[in-house]
Design a protein around this motif. Sequence first.
Motif, PDB file in Angstrom:
ATOM      1  N   MET A   1      33.538   3.609  29.738  1.00 42.95           N
ATOM      2  CA  MET A   1      34.729   4.246  30.263  1.00 42.95           C
ATOM      3  C   MET A   1      35.593   4.816  29.134  1.00 42.95           C
ATOM      4  O   MET A   1      36.064   5.930  29.224  1.00 42.95           O
ATOM      5  N   ILE A   2      35.796   4.039  28.083  1.00 38.76           N
ATOM      6  CA  ILE A   2      36.630   4.513  26.981  1.00 38.76           C
ATOM      7  C   ILE A   2      35.933   5.666  26.253  1.00 38.76           C
ATOM      8  O   ILE A   2      36.594   6.614  25.837  1.00 38.76           O
ATOM      9  N   GLY A   3      34.618   5.595  26.125  1.00 38.15           N
ATOM     10  CA  GLY A   3      33.881   6.689  25.500  1.00 38.15           C
ATOM     11  C   GLY A   3      34.011   7.971  26.299  1.00 38.15           C
ATOM     12  O   GLY A   3      34.170   9.054  25.741  1.00 38.15           O
ATOM     13  N   SER A   4      33.969   7.850  27.609  1.00 34.05           N
ATOM     14  CA  SER A   4      34.124   9.013  28.483  1.00 34.05           C
ATOM     15  C   SER A   4      35.522   9.611  28.349  1.00 34.05           C
ATOM     16  O   SER A   4      35.682  10.835  28.335  1.00 34.05           O
ATOM     17  N   MET A   5      36.523   8.762  28.237  1.00 30.12           N
ATOM     18  CA  MET A   5      37.898   9.245  28.066  1.00 30.12           C
ATOM     19  C   MET A   5      38.057   9.943  26.721  1.00 30.12           C
ATOM     20  O   MET A   5      38.709  10.992  26.630  1.00 30.12           O
ATOM     21  N   LEU A   6      37.450   9.383  25.685  1.00 33.98           N
ATOM     22  CA  LEU A   6      37.541   9.991  24.354  1.00 33.98           C
ATOM     23  C   LEU A   6      36.840  11.342  24.322  1.00 33.98           C
ATOM     24  O   LEU A   6      37.376  12.311  23.763  1.00 33.98           O
ATOM     25  N   ILE A   7      35.677  11.450  24.925  1.00 31.79           N
ATOM     26  CA  ILE A   7      34.957  12.717  24.978  1.00 31.79           C
ATOM     27  C   ILE A   7      35.759  13.746  25.774  1.00 31.79           C
ATOM     28  O   ILE A   7      35.869  14.908  25.389  1.00 31.79           O
ATOM     29  N   GLY A   8      36.356  13.343  26.909  1.00 34.68           N
ATOM     30  CA  GLY A   8      37.186  14.243  27.700  1.00 34.68           C
ATOM     31  C   GLY A   8      38.371  14.762  26.911  1.00 34.68           C
ATOM     32  O   GLY A   8      38.701  15.953  26.951  1.00 34.68           O
ATOM     33  N   TRP A   9      39.017  13.858  26.165  1.00 35.84           N
ATOM     34  CA  TRP A   9      40.161  14.279  25.346  1.00 35.84           C
ATOM     35  C   TRP A   9      39.714  15.244  24.252  1.00 35.84           C
ATOM     36  O   TRP A   9      40.374  16.243  23.996  1.00 35.84           O
ATOM     37  N   LEU A  10      38.587  14.946  23.607  1.00 33.05           N
ATOM     38  CA  LEU A  10      38.085  15.805  22.538  1.00 33.05           C
ATOM     39  C   LEU A  10      37.750  17.198  23.056  1.00 33.05           C
ATOM     40  O   LEU A  10      38.095  18.204  22.425  1.00 33.05           O
ATOM     41  N   ILE A  11      37.112  17.269  24.209  1.00 32.37           N
ATOM     42  CA  ILE A  11      36.759  18.556  24.809  1.00 32.37           C
ATOM     43  C   ILE A  11      38.022  19.362  25.106  1.00 32.37           C
ATOM     44  O   ILE A  11      38.117  20.542  24.781  1.00 32.37           O
ATOM     45  N   ALA A  12      39.019  18.732  25.727  1.00 39.62           N
ATOM     46  CA  ALA A  12      40.256  19.438  26.061  1.00 39.62           C
ATOM     47  C   ALA A  12      41.031  19.830  24.810  1.00 39.62           C
ATOM     48  O   ALA A  12      41.617  20.913  24.756  1.00 39.62           O
ATOM     49  N   PHE A  13      41.039  18.972  23.796  1.00 41.11           N
ATOM     50  CA  PHE A  13      41.735  19.280  22.550  1.00 41.11           C
ATOM     51  C   PHE A  13      41.130  20.514  21.886  1.00 41.11           C
ATOM     52  O   PHE A  13      41.851  21.419  21.453  1.00 41.11           O
ATOM     53  N   LEU A  14      39.806  20.572  21.818  1.00 39.75           N
ATOM     54  CA  LEU A  14      39.144  21.720  21.213  1.00 39.75           C
ATOM     55  C   LEU A  14      39.361  22.987  22.031  1.00 39.75           C
ATOM     56  O   LEU A  14      39.605  24.061  21.475  1.00 39.75           O
ATOM     57  N   ALA A  15      39.286  22.870  23.357  1.00 42.38           N
ATOM     58  CA  ALA A  15      39.505  24.042  24.211  1.00 42.38           C
ATOM     59  C   ALA A  15      40.935  24.551  24.077  1.00 42.38           C
ATOM     60  O   ALA A  15      41.163  25.760  24.021  1.00 42.38           O
TER      61      ALA A  15
END
Length: 76
Positions: A1-15
């Motif tokens: 769950m935390i890995g999924s949240m981190l990946i989601g944040w990283l994707i949105a940050f880069l976008a």
Amino acid sequence: MIGSMLIGWLIAFLAAAITNRGERMGCIGKILLGWAGAWIGQLLFGYWGPQMAGTAIVPSILGAMLLLALFWRRER
């Protein structure tokens, strides 16, 4: 769950950094944008490129950029 949240944040940050939109979006908003962008990006563009935690990064960023371009105005 935390890995999924981190990946989601990283994707949105880069976008957000690429499109120059969504600066005032909070951390939870960026996570939700990353999840929605990953879902839409992989649905439209497929599963190619590097992957982290089962998520194709490049199509996910493209999907998040698409959402930002459609729904968020540039802030001055």
